[in-house]
Scaffold this motif. Structure first.
Motif, mmCIF file in Angstrom:
data_model
loop_
_atom_site.group_PDB
_atom_site.id
_atom_site.type_symbol
_atom_site.label_atom_id
_atom_site.label_comp_id
_atom_site.label_asym_id
_atom_site.label_seq_id
_atom_site.Cartn_x
_atom_site.Cartn_y
_atom_site.Cartn_z
ATOM 1 N N PHE A 91 -53.456 4.139 -2.596
ATOM 2 C CA PHE A 91 -52.557 3.025 -2.884
ATOM 3 C C PHE A 91 -52.609 2.013 -1.747
ATOM 4 O O PHE A 91 -52.904 2.369 -0.603
ATOM 5 N N PRO A 92 -52.337 0.747 -2.042
ATOM 6 C CA PRO A 92 -52.374 -0.255 -0.970
ATOM 7 C C PRO A 92 -51.267 -0.046 0.046
ATOM 8 O O PRO A 92 -50.139 0.306 -0.303
ATOM 9 N N VAL A 93 -51.604 -0.265 1.314
ATOM 10 C CA VAL A 93 -50.613 -0.250 2.384
ATOM 11 C C VAL A 93 -49.991 -1.633 2.451
ATOM 12 O O VAL A 93 -50.685 -2.631 2.604
ATOM 13 N N ARG A 94 -48.672 -1.697 2.332
ATOM 14 C CA ARG A 94 -48.018 -3.004 2.205
ATOM 15 C C ARG A 94 -47.482 -3.545 3.527
ATOM 16 O O ARG A 94 -47.351 -4.747 3.681
ATOM 17 N N GLN A 95 -47.130 -2.658 4.443
ATOM 18 C CA GLN A 95 -46.549 -3.111 5.707
ATOM 19 C C GLN A 95 -47.557 -2.884 6.827
ATOM 20 O O GLN A 95 -47.916 -1.752 7.128
ATOM 21 N N HIS A 96 -48.011 -3.971 7.436
ATOM 22 C CA HIS A 96 -48.993 -3.876 8.512
ATOM 23 C C HIS A 96 -48.288 -3.725 9.856
ATOM 24 O O HIS A 96 -47.235 -4.328 10.096
ATOM 25 N N ALA A 97 -48.899 -2.969 10.736
ATOM 26 C CA ALA A 97 -48.319 -2.754 12.063
ATOM 27 C C ALA A 97 -48.131 -4.069 12.801
ATOM 28 O O ALA A 97 -47.108 -4.296 13.459
ATOM 29 N N GLU A 98 -49.110 -4.970 12.707
ATOM 30 C CA GLU A 98 -49.016 -6.221 13.445
ATOM 31 C C GLU A 98 -47.883 -7.096 12.934
ATOM 32 O O GLU A 98 -47.282 -7.866 13.701
ATOM 33 N N ALA A 99 -47.550 -6.998 11.643
ATOM 34 C CA ALA A 99 -46.438 -7.789 11.111
ATOM 35 C C ALA A 99 -45.138 -7.426 11.820
ATOM 36 O O ALA A 99 -44.341 -8.305 12.186
ATOM 37 N N GLY A 100 -44.913 -6.131 12.031
ATOM 38 C CA GLY A 100 -43.709 -5.712 12.742
ATOM 39 C C GLY A 100 -43.677 -6.221 14.169
ATOM 40 O O GLY A 100 -42.624 -6.629 14.676
ATOM 41 N N ARG A 101 -44.821 -6.247 14.809
ATOM 42 C CA ARG A 101 -44.871 -6.733 16.191
ATOM 43 C C ARG A 101 -44.618 -8.236 16.255
ATOM 44 O O ARG A 101 -43.956 -8.726 17.179
ATOM 45 N N VAL A 102 -45.135 -8.977 15.263
ATOM 46 C CA VAL A 102 -44.872 -10.421 15.206
ATOM 47 C C VAL A 102 -43.376 -10.672 15.061
ATOM 48 O O VAL A 102 -42.794 -11.513 15.766
ATOM 49 N N VAL A 103 -42.739 -9.958 14.138
ATOM 50 C CA VAL A 103 -41.306 -10.145 13.908
ATOM 51 C C VAL A 103 -40.509 -9.794 15.159
ATOM 52 O O VAL A 103 -39.588 -10.523 15.556
ATOM 53 N N ALA A 104 -40.850 -8.693 15.808
ATOM 54 C CA ALA A 104 -40.127 -8.279 17.022
ATOM 55 C C ALA A 104 -40.233 -9.341 18.111
ATOM 56 O O ALA A 104 -39.249 -9.651 18.796
ATOM 57 N N ARG A 105 -41.428 -9.920 18.268
ATOM 58 C CA ARG A 105 -41.588 -10.967 19.278
ATOM 59 C C ARG A 105 -40.800 -12.216 18.895
ATOM 60 O O ARG A 105 -40.132 -12.822 19.738
ATOM 61 N N ALA A 106 -40.874 -12.608 17.625
ATOM 62 C CA ALA A 106 -40.180 -13.815 17.174
ATOM 63 C C ALA A 106 -38.667 -13.677 17.328
ATOM 64 O O ALA A 106 -37.969 -14.658 17.620
ATOM 65 N N HIS A 107 -38.156 -12.467 17.149
ATOM 66 C CA HIS A 107 -36.717 -12.228 17.243
ATOM 67 C C HIS A 107 -36.243 -12.032 18.680
ATOM 68 O O HIS A 107 -35.036 -11.928 18.917
ATOM 69 N N GLY A 108 -37.166 -11.968 19.616
ATOM 70 C CA GLY A 108 -36.778 -11.791 21.008
ATOM 71 C C GLY A 108 -36.192 -10.429 21.298
ATOM 72 O O GLY A 108 -35.247 -10.280 22.085
ATOM 73 N N LEU A 109 -36.775 -9.379 20.682
ATOM 74 C CA LEU A 109 -36.270 -8.026 20.893
ATOM 75 C C LEU A 109 -36.772 -7.453 22.218
ATOM 76 O O LEU A 109 -37.871 -7.780 22.676
ATOM 77 N N ASP A 110 -35.979 -6.593 22.794
ATOM 78 C CA ASP A 110 -36.348 -5.891 24.024
ATOM 79 C C ASP A 110 -37.388 -4.822 23.669
ATOM 80 O O ASP A 110 -37.083 -3.894 22.907
ATOM 81 N N PRO A 111 -38.613 -4.917 24.198
ATOM 82 C CA PRO A 111 -39.630 -3.908 23.864
ATOM 83 C C PRO A 111 -39.191 -2.485 24.181
ATOM 84 O O PRO A 111 -39.625 -1.537 23.504
ATOM 85 N N ALA A 112 -38.320 -2.323 25.178
ATOM 86 C CA ALA A 112 -37.871 -0.979 25.544
ATOM 87 C C ALA A 112 -36.942 -0.386 24.496
ATOM 88 O O ALA A 112 -36.702 0.821 24.496
ATOM 89 N N ARG A 113 -36.396 -1.222 23.618
ATOM 90 C CA ARG A 113 -35.469 -0.759 22.583
ATOM 91 C C ARG A 113 -36.024 -1.017 21.180
ATOM 92 O O ARG A 113 -35.272 -1.140 20.212
ATOM 93 N N THR A 114 -37.348 -1.123 21.099
ATOM 94 C CA THR A 114 -38.017 -1.401 19.830
ATOM 95 C C THR A 114 -39.123 -0.385 19.623
ATOM 96 O O THR A 114 -39.957 -0.176 20.517
ATOM 97 N N LEU A 115 -39.133 0.252 18.463
ATOM 98 C CA LEU A 115 -40.137 1.269 18.154
ATOM 99 C C LEU A 115 -40.975 0.818 16.968
ATOM 100 O O LEU A 115 -40.442 0.277 15.988
#
Length: 415
Positions: A190-214
């Motif tokens: 089945f197709p994978v719908r959520q890409h790992a890089e998409a989550g990293r883009v969102v985390a950076r755009a939202h200004g999340l603390d990398p130490a509190r982001t998994l």
């Protein structure tokens, strides 16, 4: 006062079973069946009323314009001449599943102290790939207050399906949380719908603390079994993670990281030996709304199918009889949505914010739901067969019904 607000998508008048979503077992199994848009929308309203009765804060998102003429035009066709599958994609009512509208990071988690929202691009599935412009318009209208920052979509080719693959754990709405982005690696065909890089883009755009982001991977076994989004096998709220034993690819490492960051966290794991992935997905056990009640304690808002699946119901009864954080079960009937592959959690997007900062036209109380119900009962089609989707008279009914709802709620900017 910051609260968790559940924004439910109102099921649109074009709700139908076209089987457009590979990997979504329910959608595929029910392709070609008659759908009942009026009943589907009223089920959603009843769920919202039940949430209000529990003391929860409730909002609404509105159906999109269908057919999506602008999208068809961009593909050099129109509703009259498009191939049947493309016409069905332009008529899809899938925006009803608000969990895929956006990813939300509340103000306590972000660098600038604002609540950030990134609209999901949904690029993997053609019928959902054209949702984001209309969703973005609603988000920018509902969350226009300076307390919010609304972002456009992550650029292709990185597929992003919104909050269905995102969890947040926090001791209180006003406290900083741990944000968890779940992505797929393999899909077992089945197709994978959520890409790992998409989550990293969102985390950076939202200004999340990398130490509190998994950033963690969903297990291939879960995706292959039909868990096309993480919220089909796991859900989080407050200081509780509720998950299937086979939800994640590297469970031990993930849990160790969570316990290091949140020592008081409770992980409620459902063993595969007691509830198989197949039963969990069939019943949408984890596609439940896990909520903290105003008077304390947590409840699971579950689809009625959970009670109809013996292994699931037996396990739930044992859980609520114990000393864990989840002590209450609330059943809701959303069978029309379930038949197309979306349970109670699919229908809602959680936003932690002060309700006073949100456009009141998108907030719901019983009186608002009464007005919406009147429009649905009067204007939504009762029944749609697959062959009906080629009828221009039905397209006109979809457009007229949506316009009536926008007029009733005085949200004419979206017309």
């Amino acid at each position: 006062m910051m609260l968790e607000i559940n924004f439910d998508g109102i099921v649109g008048p074009s709700h139908n079973y076209a089987g457009l979503s590979p990997g979504n077992l329910a959608a595929s199994a029910n392709a070609g069946r008659a759908s009942f848009p009026r009943a589907a929308a009223l089920e959603g309203i009843a769920k919202m009323r039940a949430n209000l009765a529990l003391g929860l804060c409730q909002g609404v998102f509105l159906p999109h314009a269908r057919p999506d003429h602008a999208w068809l035009t961009s593909l050099a066709t129109d509703a009259q001449t498009a191939p049947a599958w493309l016409r069905a994609a332009a008529l899809s009512a899938s925006p009803m599943w608000a969990a895929n509208a956006a990813t939300i990071s509340p103000a306590p988690d972000t660098a600038d102290g604002r609540c950030h929202l990134t609209v999901a691009n949904l690029v993997t599935m053609p019928h959902r790939s054209h949702e984001w412009p209309q969703t973005l318009a609603q988000l920018r209208l509902a969350f226009a207050h300076p307390a919010f920052k609304v972002h456009g979509p992550v650029l292709p080719p990185f597929g992003d399906e919104g909050a269905a693959n995102h969890m947040r754990l926090s001791p209180a709405p006003t406290a900083p949380g741990i944000e968890i982005f779940v992505h797929g690696v393999g899909g077992g065909g089945f197709p994978v719908r959520q890409h790992a890089e998409a989550g990293r883009v969102v985390a950076r755009a939202h200004g999340l603390d990398p130490a509190r982001t998994l950033h963690i991977a969903q297990s291939e076994a879960a995706i292959a079994a039909g868990a096309f989004h993480n919220d089909v096998v796991a859900v989080a709220d407050g200081m509780t993670l509720f998950a299937h034993e086979q939800a994640f690819a590297e469970t031990a490492d993930f849990y160790a990281d969570l316990r290091r960051l949140l020592p008081e966290l409770t992980i409620v794991e459902v063993p595969a030996a007691e509830v198989s992935l197949e039963d969990a997905i069939r019943s949408y056990l984890f596609n439940a709304q896990l909520v903290t009640l105003p008077h304390g304690g947590q409840a699971l808002i579950l689809p009625a199918e959970a009670r109809e699946t013996p292994a699931v119901w037996t396990w739930l009864q044992k859980m609520v009889a114990g000393n864990g954080p989840i002590r209450r079960l609330e059943l809701v009937d959303v069978r029309q949505s379930m038949a197309n592959g979306g349970g109670p959690a699919c229908l809602r997007l959680r936003v932690v914010a002060d309700p006073k900062t949100i456009d009141p036209r998108f907030m719901a109380d019983d009186a608002t739901l009464d007005r919406i119900t009147q429009v649905i009962e009067r204007d939504w089609p009762e029944r749609i067969l697959p062959e009906d989707l080629a009828d221009p008279a039905l397209w006109t009914q979809f457009e007229t019904a949506r316009t009536a709802l926008l007029t009733t709620l005085m949200v004419n900017e979206l017309a």
